[in-house]
Enzyme design. Structure first.
Site, PDB file in Angstrom:
ATOM      1  N   GLY A  21       0.787  -1.215   0.000  1.00 44.70           N
ATOM      2  CA  GLY A  21       0.000   0.000   0.000  1.00 44.70           C
ATOM      3  C   GLY A  21       0.820   1.267   0.000  1.00 44.70           C
ATOM      4  N   GLY A  23       3.929   1.552  -1.416  1.00 42.35           N
ATOM      5  CA  GLY A  23       4.844   1.647  -2.542  1.00 42.35           C
ATOM      6  C   GLY A  23       5.455   0.304  -2.895  1.00 42.35           C
ATOM      7  N   ASP A 141       6.033  -1.469  14.345  1.00 41.90           N
ATOM      8  CA  ASP A 141       5.639  -2.551  13.431  1.00 41.90           C
ATOM      9  C   ASP A 141       6.557  -3.757  13.598  1.00 41.90           C
ATOM     10  OD1 ASP A 141       4.012  -3.762  11.591  1.00 41.90           O
ATOM     11  OD2 ASP A 141       4.920  -2.825   9.833  1.00 41.90           O
TER      12      ASP A 141
END
Length: 576
Positions: A21, A23, A141
């Protein structure tokens, strides 16, 4: 817009590695470097094509790129940032390319990891996070796909920080203020406060704890049930081989409320390194064990008894000419053990002499005792009943292993890199002379699980032994005798590959089953079924078909306990 084959008039795109999403990610070659080094290029695109916020996104992108540069320069386990640039209104990051596999790929290839392996990974990541958090940065993340295991040294590498993604997700509100359009993180691996857009340092620790549970169970967070009373995840039933202390450690890391978790990476790291298993109530024993037979197997599990401190007495009244040692100057555990053992030994030998004196008073025959034979009778008989285990001594008093007994095979020639040395430290168990008096065998123990883990380490070590950096140290750490000579000897596999410029690459290495396991004192054998996909490349990068295969083999490994650890002494292939 199609990506050109050469970016910034410098980086030649080799292939697309990923697309998402935010790139695309490319593997590229730096044409302006003499080595033509490979690098990773991330093309990033804002979520909204709005000229009003383009300048704001550009400023934030430059700021986040500067942070990535600082992180990569300050920690060898974060990829370095080589460059960043804008081209055709698109944003690009150029980063270090790392030959590696993700933790997700590692689990898919090898199955669930052992507790010791997971602990080492968590320990290493916590050191990275301690550094990252010191810069007031939350990663946001952490998950198995964003932790790489570097082929060159086997160390974890942390990638894909969320701040750049947040920059690309910037929107402009109706009032003209910038705002975030999405929450950064991966569902399941991010805690509730991060889902609400308020991540804290403990959010990264939560994600790391769930990553560890995934490695131990192969269960994604979405596959785990939740305790309706507390909101905590229920995972222990899928990891029955995990020790209670480590399970408790992970439970705290993934607690629902941030305040119930570790407050910092340093606190979590300290807990991991010093956590001990619950200790049962202390009871008096006749011959207390000062050390466990294998202290290296349980490095932090030392039992301690807390006693009330007596009133302080001036050291002069105790007969000392100098003050007692401060805590930092105290003797090591093994030194204390030797002194305590000497005292006990003195009482034992003294008791024997008293018995002899009483027998002499009764005018019974007394054998002649010389300084070279301090003990006879039942003591000598007990010594003769000992096994011939090489780590066991022939004398119940002088329990010092003979270095020549520690290996059955010694290479004729050893490379000048890691040369095997024998430990000169005290025996593993300072009470060994007491055990020998009681005819108790002190033999190293190895479980089937530990032996399987050793073979797994050997398989993985091939990646750094039989390819650059041609690591001899890995061979020394894992092998001995015949296998060490074949692997790291002058004419061994590592030297031959290095001299020829050849290298093996392994796409898959997996232990399919353990068919046989036997142990006898300081030796053991384990027969495993192993699947490997290996390719042999010459110095020009061409594949050599003769040594390239994808095969399942049945291999028997002979293990030996030397230098206070288990190593592989030889192997036999029953397939080829």
């Amino acid at each position: 817009m199609q990506t050109p084959t050469v970016l910034n008039n410098r980086y030649r795109v080799i292939r697309v590695l990923a697309s998402g999403g935010f790139g695309e990610t490319f593997l590229a070659e730096d044409t302006q470097m003499p080595s033509g080094r490979r690098c990773l290029i991330k093309k990033l695109k804002p979520v909204a094509n709005n000229p009003q916020i383009y300048q704001l996104v550009q400023e934030r992108f430059q700021r986040e790129a500067a942070i990535l540069e600082e992180l990569g320069d300050g920690c060898s386990q974060i990829p370095k940032l080589y460059a960043y640039f804008l081209e055709n209104d698109e944003f690009f990051l150029v980063q270090e390319y790392i030959e590696s596999e993700t933790l997700q790929q590692k689990l898919q290839q090898q199955g669930v990891l052992s507790e010791s392996s997971v602990k080492e990974i968590i320990r290493s990541i916590l050191i990275i996070l301690d550094y990252v958090h010191s810069k007031r940065i939350v990663h946001r993340d952490i998950k198995p796909e964003n932790i790489l295991i570097r082929h060159a040294d086997g160390k974890p590498v942390l990638i894909d920080f969320g701040a750049v993604k947040e920059t690309m997700g910037t929107l402009m509100s109706a009032s003209g203020n910038s705002s975030r359009s999405i929450v950064i993180g991966t569902p399941g691996f991010m805690p509730s406060e991060q889902s609400a857009g308020r991540p804290v340092f403990a959010s990264d620790l939560y994600s790391l704890g769930l990553t560890a549970i995934y490695l131990l169970t192969s269960k994604l967070p979405q596959q785990l049930e939740t305790d309706p009373a507390t909101g905590d995840l229920l995972w222990r039933q899928y990891a029955l081989n995990v020790s209670p202390s480590f399970a408790t450690f992970l439970d705290k890391a993934i607690a629902f409320h941030p305040d119930a978790r570790y407050s910092s990476a340093k606190e979590m790291l300290d807990s991991l390194q010093h956590r001990t298993t619950p200790i049962p109530p202390t009871i008096p024993v006749a011959n207390p064990t000062l050390f466990s037979p294998r202290p290296d197997a349980y490095p932090q599990q030392q039992q301690q008894t807390v006693l009330a401190a007596p009133p302080a007495i001036p050291y002069q009244q105790l007969g000392y000419s100098q003050p007692p040692l401060k805590p930092s100057q105290e003797m090591g555990d093994w030194q204390k053990a030797v002194i305590i053992g000497s005292v006990i030994g003195t009482f034992v030998v003294g008791g024997l002499w008293l018995i002899r004196g009483e027998l002499a008073n009764k005018k019974e025959p007394t054998p002649t005792v010389t300084a070279s034979t301090p003990s006879t009778g039942n003591l000598a008989n007990s010594s003769n009943q000992q096994t011939s285990d090489p780590v066991e001594s022939n004398s119940p008093i002088n329990n010092v292993p003979n270095p020549q007994q520690l290996t059955t095979t010694k290479p004729d020639r050893i490379l000048p890199s890691p040369t095997p040395t024998f430990s000169t430290e005290p025996p593993d168990n300072p009470n060994s002379f007491i055990s020998s008096i009681n005819s108790a065998n002190i033999e190293p123990k190895i479980t089937k699980e530990a032996a399987t883990e050793l073979i797994g380490k050997w398989l993985y070590a091939k990646r750094v032994m039989f390819a650059p950096p041609y690591d001899f140290q890995a061979a020394y750490e894992l092998t001995t005798g015949e296998l060490y000579a074949k692997t790291a000897g002058v004419d061994g596999s590592i030297s031959s590959l290095k001299n020829d410029g050849h290298q093996y690459r392994y796409d898959l290495q997996r232990i399919d089953s353990v068919d046989e396991f036997q142990t006898n004192g300081s030796q053991a054998t384990i027969t495993v079924k192993v699947t490997e996909n290996r390719k042999l490349f010459d110095q020009k990068g061409n594949i050599l078909p003769s040594q390239t295969d994808f095969k399942t083999r049945i291999v028997r490994y002979n293990l030996q306990f030397v230098e206070r650890k288990w190593k592989i002494e030889s192997s036999q292939n029953f397939t080829d």
